[in-house]
Write a protein that holds these residues in place. Sequence first.
Motif, PDB file in Angstrom:
ATOM      1  N   TRP A 338     -15.841  29.809  25.328  1.00 55.13           N
ATOM      2  CA  TRP A 338     -14.618  30.917  25.657  1.00 55.13           C
ATOM      3  C   TRP A 338     -14.882  31.884  26.860  1.00 55.13           C
ATOM      4  O   TRP A 338     -13.971  32.075  27.743  1.00 55.13           O
ATOM      5  CB  TRP A 338     -14.206  31.508  24.261  1.00 55.13           C
ATOM      6  CG  TRP A 338     -15.084  32.677  24.180  1.00 55.13           C
ATOM      7  CD1 TRP A 338     -16.159  32.659  23.151  1.00 55.13           C
ATOM      8  CD2 TRP A 338     -14.810  34.069  24.385  1.00 55.13           C
ATOM      9  NE1 TRP A 338     -16.687  33.889  23.121  1.00 55.13           N
ATOM     10  CE2 TRP A 338     -16.102  34.880  23.702  1.00 55.13           C
ATOM     11  CE3 TRP A 338     -14.383  34.742  25.577  1.00 55.13           C
ATOM     12  CZ2 TRP A 338     -16.281  36.100  24.059  1.00 55.13           C
ATOM     13  CZ3 TRP A 338     -14.651  36.181  25.732  1.00 55.13           C
ATOM     14  CH2 TRP A 338     -15.504  37.028  25.023  1.00 55.13           C
ATOM     15  N   GLU A 339     -15.925  32.278  26.991  1.00 59.85           N
ATOM     16  CA  GLU A 339     -16.278  33.165  28.182  1.00 59.85           C
ATOM     17  C   GLU A 339     -15.998  32.380  29.593  1.00 59.85           C
ATOM     18  O   GLU A 339     -15.617  33.207  30.263  1.00 59.85           O
ATOM     19  CB  GLU A 339     -17.666  33.859  27.762  1.00 59.85           C
ATOM     20  CG  GLU A 339     -17.794  35.026  26.676  1.00 59.85           C
ATOM     21  CD  GLU A 339     -19.266  35.424  26.473  1.00 59.85           C
ATOM     22  OE1 GLU A 339     -19.435  36.738  27.065  1.00 59.85           O
ATOM     23  OE2 GLU A 339     -20.107  34.578  26.176  1.00 59.85           O
ATOM     24  N   GLU A 340     -16.726  31.303  29.413  1.00 63.79           N
ATOM     25  CA  GLU A 340     -16.935  30.707  30.833  1.00 63.79           C
ATOM     26  C   GLU A 340     -15.043  30.220  31.103  1.00 63.79           C
ATOM     27  O   GLU A 340     -14.867  30.291  31.962  1.00 63.79           O
ATOM     28  CB  GLU A 340     -17.214  29.304  30.581  1.00 63.79           C
ATOM     29  CG  GLU A 340     -17.746  28.456  31.817  1.00 63.79           C
ATOM     30  CD  GLU A 340     -18.681  27.394  31.772  1.00 63.79           C
ATOM     31  OE1 GLU A 340     -18.559  26.737  32.799  1.00 63.79           O
ATOM     32  OE2 GLU A 340     -19.276  27.150  30.491  1.00 63.79           O
ATOM     33  N   ALA A 341     -14.347  29.983  29.972  1.00 65.62           N
ATOM     34  CA  ALA A 341     -13.027  29.591  30.193  1.00 65.62           C
ATOM     35  C   ALA A 341     -12.258  30.731  30.566  1.00 65.62           C
ATOM     36  O   ALA A 341     -11.282  30.657  31.538  1.00 65.62           O
ATOM     37  CB  ALA A 341     -12.291  29.358  28.759  1.00 65.62           C
ATOM     38  N   PHE A 342     -12.610  32.166  30.271  1.00 68.25           N
ATOM     39  CA  PHE A 342     -11.804  33.204  30.496  1.00 68.25           C
ATOM     40  C   PHE A 342     -12.269  33.537  32.138  1.00 68.25           C
ATOM     41  O   PHE A 342     -11.314  33.842  32.963  1.00 68.25           O
ATOM     42  CB  PHE A 342     -12.406  34.425  29.669  1.00 68.25           C
ATOM     43  CG  PHE A 342     -11.352  34.600  28.515  1.00 68.25           C
ATOM     44  CD1 PHE A 342     -11.042  33.550  27.695  1.00 68.25           C
ATOM     45  CD2 PHE A 342     -10.836  35.853  28.262  1.00 68.25           C
ATOM     46  CE1 PHE A 342     -10.237  33.855  26.410  1.00 68.25           C
ATOM     47  CE2 PHE A 342     -10.038  36.046  27.317  1.00 68.25           C
ATOM     48  CZ  PHE A 342      -9.722  35.046  26.401  1.00 68.25           C
ATOM     49  N   GLU A 343     -13.367  33.254  32.570  1.00 68.74           N
ATOM     50  CA  GLU A 343     -13.745  33.401  33.934  1.00 68.74           C
ATOM     51  C   GLU A 343     -13.054  32.395  34.963  1.00 68.74           C
ATOM     52  O   GLU A 343     -12.347  32.871  35.801  1.00 68.74           O
ATOM     53  CB  GLU A 343     -15.502  33.108  34.064  1.00 68.74           C
ATOM     54  CG  GLU A 343     -15.833  33.230  35.283  1.00 68.74           C
ATOM     55  CD  GLU A 343     -17.435  33.399  35.545  1.00 68.74           C
ATOM     56  OE1 GLU A 343     -17.901  33.747  36.576  1.00 68.74           O
ATOM     57  OE2 GLU A 343     -18.158  32.891  34.486  1.00 68.74           O
ATOM     58  N   TYR A 344     -12.818  31.072  34.342  1.00 68.07           N
ATOM     59  CA  TYR A 344     -12.385  30.304  35.310  1.00 68.07           C
ATOM     60  C   TYR A 344     -10.751  30.490  35.281  1.00 68.07           C
ATOM     61  O   TYR A 344     -10.123  30.287  36.259  1.00 68.07           O
ATOM     62  CB  TYR A 344     -12.405  28.653  34.746  1.00 68.07           C
ATOM     63  CG  TYR A 344     -13.912  28.219  35.251  1.00 68.07           C
ATOM     64  CD1 TYR A 344     -13.739  27.562  36.353  1.00 68.07           C
ATOM     65  CD2 TYR A 344     -15.047  28.348  34.731  1.00 68.07           C
ATOM     66  CE1 TYR A 344     -15.020  26.954  36.948  1.00 68.07           C
ATOM     67  CE2 TYR A 344     -16.237  28.030  35.236  1.00 68.07           C
ATOM     68  CZ  TYR A 344     -16.116  27.188  36.506  1.00 68.07           C
ATOM     69  OH  TYR A 344     -17.326  26.785  36.969  1.00 68.07           O
ATOM     70  N   ALA A 345     -10.017  31.011  34.050  1.00 68.76           N
ATOM     71  CA  ALA A 345      -8.947  31.330  34.035  1.00 68.76           C
ATOM     72  C   ALA A 345      -8.386  32.558  34.811  1.00 68.76           C
ATOM     73  O   ALA A 345      -7.253  32.633  35.407  1.00 68.76           O
ATOM     74  CB  ALA A 345      -8.481  31.837  32.809  1.00 68.76           C
ATOM     75  N   SER A 346      -9.368  33.170  35.659  1.00 65.94           N
ATOM     76  CA  SER A 346      -8.974  34.277  36.359  1.00 65.94           C
ATOM     77  C   SER A 346      -8.542  33.785  37.909  1.00 65.94           C
ATOM     78  O   SER A 346      -7.973  34.402  38.633  1.00 65.94           O
ATOM     79  CB  SER A 346     -10.274  35.006  36.805  1.00 65.94           C
ATOM     80  OG  SER A 346     -11.233  34.391  37.365  1.00 65.94           O
ATOM     81  N   GLY A 347      -8.892  32.302  38.198  1.00 61.57           N
ATOM     82  CA  GLY A 347      -8.508  31.611  39.603  1.00 61.57           C
ATOM     83  C   GLY A 347      -9.641  31.907  40.417  1.00 61.57           C
ATOM     84  O   GLY A 347      -9.277  31.390  41.414  1.00 61.57           O
ATOM     85  N   LYS A 348     -10.679  32.522  40.081  1.00 52.51           N
ATOM     86  CA  LYS A 348     -11.809  32.825  41.151  1.00 52.51           C
ATOM     87  C   LYS A 348     -12.370  31.401  41.651  1.00 52.51           C
ATOM     88  O   LYS A 348     -12.834  31.236  42.826  1.00 52.51           O
ATOM     89  CB  LYS A 348     -12.687  33.601  40.780  1.00 52.51           C
ATOM     90  CG  LYS A 348     -13.501  33.217  39.435  1.00 52.51           C
ATOM     91  CD  LYS A 348     -14.478  34.143  38.710  1.00 52.51           C
ATOM     92  CE  LYS A 348     -15.465  34.885  39.663  1.00 52.51           C
ATOM     93  NZ  LYS A 348     -16.176  35.852  39.134  1.00 52.51           N
ATOM     94  N   TYR A 349     -12.447  30.387  40.970  1.00 49.49           N
ATOM     95  CA  TYR A 349     -12.831  29.024  41.182  1.00 49.49           C
ATOM     96  C   TYR A 349     -11.808  27.938  41.835  1.00 49.49           C
ATOM     97  O   TYR A 349     -12.021  26.801  42.073  1.00 49.49           O
ATOM     98  CB  TYR A 349     -13.518  28.502  40.162  1.00 49.49           C
ATOM     99  CG  TYR A 349     -14.948  29.257  39.741  1.00 49.49           C
ATOM    100  CD1 TYR A 349     -15.861  29.569  40.455  1.00 49.49           C
ATOM    101  CD2 TYR A 349     -14.913  30.069  38.328  1.00 49.49           C
ATOM    102  CE1 TYR A 349     -16.850  30.380  40.221  1.00 49.49           C
ATOM    103  CE2 TYR A 349     -15.757  30.881  38.086  1.00 49.49           C
ATOM    104  CZ  TYR A 349     -16.838  30.982  39.037  1.00 49.49           C
ATOM    105  OH  TYR A 349     -17.764  31.989  38.463  1.00 49.49           O
TER     106      TYR A 349
END
Length: 359
Positions: A338-349
């Motif tokens: 989930w932590e990785e999912a939240f990071e990618y959900a920020s749009g930074k990638y």
Amino acid sequence: MSNLPKTMKALVAYGPGDYRLETEHPVPVCGPDDIIIKTEGCGVCVSDVKCYHGAGRYWGSETEKAWVEPPFIPGHEFLGFVAEIGENVKGFEIGDRITADQILPCGECRFCKSGRYWMCQPHKMFGYQNTNDGGMAEYVRYPKTAVISRVPKELPREKALLIEPYACSKHAVDRAGVTNEDILVIAGAGTLGLGMITYARMKNPAKLVVVDMIDERLEKAKDFGADIVINPSKEDAIAKIMELTDGYGCDIYIEATGHPSSVKQGLAMVRKLGTFVEFGVFAQETSVDWSVIGDGKELNVLGSHISPYCYPFVIEHMTDGSLKTDGLIKRTFPIEKWEEAFEYASGKYGDFKVAITFD
């Protein structure tokens, strides 16, 4: 006697930055008026990310009362299969594929009683209060007042996970009252903006113009139906709209970025007697010259909040392909990541939308 397991995997929010994956969280109990679903997947909304990072509109600030009620399970963009049905529930069977509006209306306030349930006064939503746990768990309870929609089993999961954001997009475009004579500008081509674009294309406006700072998003906007795309970091967006409209300005401007500069841009490029629809959620206050709205242009300024009565249309037209969805969800994560999912959900990638999925 329930046939469901006693415990499940669930992400539980205890406070800002204090989210914990629990592998033996209690499975929700099915009351006589409830439905329990086995979760198929849950999209990670930017609002979930903002909540995790402690935004004041959720946890409270000097000017805002706390809205969330921890501990709670986050997630409001979810769907699943009926796993258990309360004795008073009619019309559903085990195995039915369903989803629900993100708001859980009380059914008793003046807004609910007049059919305007999306502005319910208590305004409880899935994924923010401990009485309304969300979809980042293996099982979720839909209470009696949940606004439930059926989802065809042939609709692929990566499309079905876009039902909630696309329903919000539809409501924003409906608020604008788009006709085939309008020059429409949509500012923002993220997932929600793209949902607006593909739906607005069905309205056949005279010109559908999309403004965004990221070229990749503008390319996707063209694929989804935009006639003209503008990157304001590379060209003067206001001047281009004025050139397109003989100096009058666009008829409708939908703000879907949540950035203060987009508000000022919209007020500058919309014509006199035009319509400005505010959809974006802001991280900071926005200051504008309000005299433009009144004495300057006599604008219709409208807000747009969530997705009343929009789910059935979105599900039907997502299923028949008339609402485009291709390529918006390229990456999914198990709940353990989930932590990785939240990071990618920020749009930074560069992702449009990511989701947590369950087998």
